[in-house]
Enzyme design. Sequence first.
Site, PDB file in Angstrom:
ATOM      1  N   GLY A  91      -6.549 -14.826  12.930  1.00  0.00           N
ATOM      2  CA  GLY A  91      -5.436 -15.590  13.139  1.00  0.00           C
ATOM      3  C   GLY A  91      -4.534 -15.673  12.029  1.00  0.00           C
ATOM      4  O   GLY A  91      -4.399 -14.509  11.289  1.00  0.00           O
ATOM      5  N   GLY A  92      -3.697 -16.629  11.870  1.00  0.00           N
ATOM      6  CA  GLY A  92      -2.896 -16.729  10.524  1.00  0.00           C
ATOM      7  C   GLY A  92      -3.416 -16.541   9.262  1.00  0.00           C
ATOM      8  O   GLY A  92      -2.832 -16.223   8.255  1.00  0.00           O
ATOM      9  N   GLY A 107      13.051  17.951   0.760  1.00  0.00           N
ATOM     10  CA  GLY A 107      13.107  16.495   0.334  1.00  0.00           C
ATOM     11  C   GLY A 107      11.764  15.966  -0.380  1.00  0.00           C
ATOM     12  O   GLY A 107      11.803  15.231  -1.209  1.00  0.00           O
ATOM     13  N   ALA A 108      10.579  16.611   0.088  1.00  0.00           N
ATOM     14  CA  ALA A 108       9.479  16.169  -0.424  1.00  0.00           C
ATOM     15  C   ALA A 108       9.235  16.308  -1.790  1.00  0.00           C
ATOM     16  O   ALA A 108       8.522  15.397  -2.741  1.00  0.00           O
ATOM     17  CB  ALA A 108       8.287  16.670   0.362  1.00  0.00           C
TER      18      ALA A 108
END
Length: 515
Positions: free
Chosen positions: A170-171, A405-406
């Site tokens: 859960g949280g 771009g890498a």
Amino acid sequence: MTMHDRVGELAQIRHEVLQGVDTATRAQHAKGKLTVRERLALLFDEGSFTETEQLRRHRATGFGLEAKRPHTDGVVTGWGTVEGRTVFAFAHDFRIFGGALGEAHAAKIHKLMDLAIAAGAPLVSLNDGAGARIQEGVSALAGYGGIFQRNTRASGVIPQISVMLGPCAGGAAYSPALTDFVFMVRDTSQMFITGPDVVRAVTGEEITQNGLGGADVHAETSGVAHFAYDDEETCLAEVRYLLSLLPSNNRALPPVVRPEDPADRRCERLLELVPLDGSRPYDMREVISELVDEGEYMEVHERWAANVITALTRLDGQVVGIVANQPQSFAGVLDIHASEKAARFVQLCDAFNIPLVTLVDVPGFLPGVDQEHRGIIRHGAKLLYAYCNATVPRVQVILRKAYGGAYIVMDSLSIGADLSLAWPANEIAVMGAEGAANVVFRRRIQAADDPEATRRQLVKEYKSELMHPYYAAERGLVDDVIDPADTRSALVRALAMLRSKNAALPSRKHGNPPV
């Protein structure tokens, strides 16, 4: 009663608190889990742990709680030393209320976290709890909010390490997710937002707790866990080792050790490890082992996004962070997960004054409809942003390929690397020669009598003119082309020169990185 009587009474209470309930201890051991104090003994230097609020008890009533008020309220908090340096810790005691968090339990953790931030020392959480204490209702939930707020305030200020030694559902799972590192133990620790029963009810899917949120799932598939181990003893020993590589806070430098590995050691084996043929794979881990002190390093997120390596290690006794493409996995391309993994690591190193060494052998970003639709542009920008924003010393080494771009994203000079070194086999280009020739000379190839022979010739010409090892050096895109065997000594010299680097970012509240 005399003061001696009171002291004796206190000693008896402390003995009972430390002893715990025998039946609960046996149940913990039967699950293959250590007790909270056995874990703390493994984490801290012997005899160094100082406990806070040992006698704290809850004040809740209803549902039988008023009749059950054990000391510590299910969490042990305090500080001690790890290798002589102060470290704070809180640890759930599953033997008390299943380690569930109530109001008093949360208040103890809040106070300890505030102390750790004020003292400027790392914080370790040993998690083994059943979530919020249902009997205390919304007061327990509010306690989690206070933890999350402090996790965020401490981020980039002190190292935060979460060690999962039991369930975390859960949280409660969001606190570890906000910290710098997550350790898990196989079979005994799990993390998930909704458990198998809820999954079954909502989706009809059948799955076990380990299959849903076990250590291997989070270490390999989700990337939530940075490390996974078979037993608690090994896990806590590795936490101690990690702490030895981290500074106490963002105003301090990482610990320095006296190096036994010569700074000028030549790494002749590197000449054989990396093939000249850019299409042939090799293990970048072997390159890292050759370069670093005694061949030792701690790989972060080893099994997740394996096409990029992130590791903490030492060069000449000084801690450095290494980001490296891994040609052995997907040819070392950058994809969504690799970009996220490397970006988070770069941010960590920058936050805690750890210099960065980037080892480049990258053919580009992974192409494909799936990657584009899932946002490779946005995720790749995370790594770009992290490097551009980093002010620690940064040295790039181009081993072989550096395409498109890498190449820019992997800490090139154009985005702020302090130095860029290259091996004689480097190929820095917009794309590989085959693809470039097909685009640039498409018409000539199509019009030729022998298109294939013409294409091979034009590829060769393109390589000789634009992709030879000294093309980038001639244009100042790399600072030097070096003998691979000298890489270790070159890095040591470069980082020593950059140790006093002072770079300032523009005045701002904070940036707006892609998320």
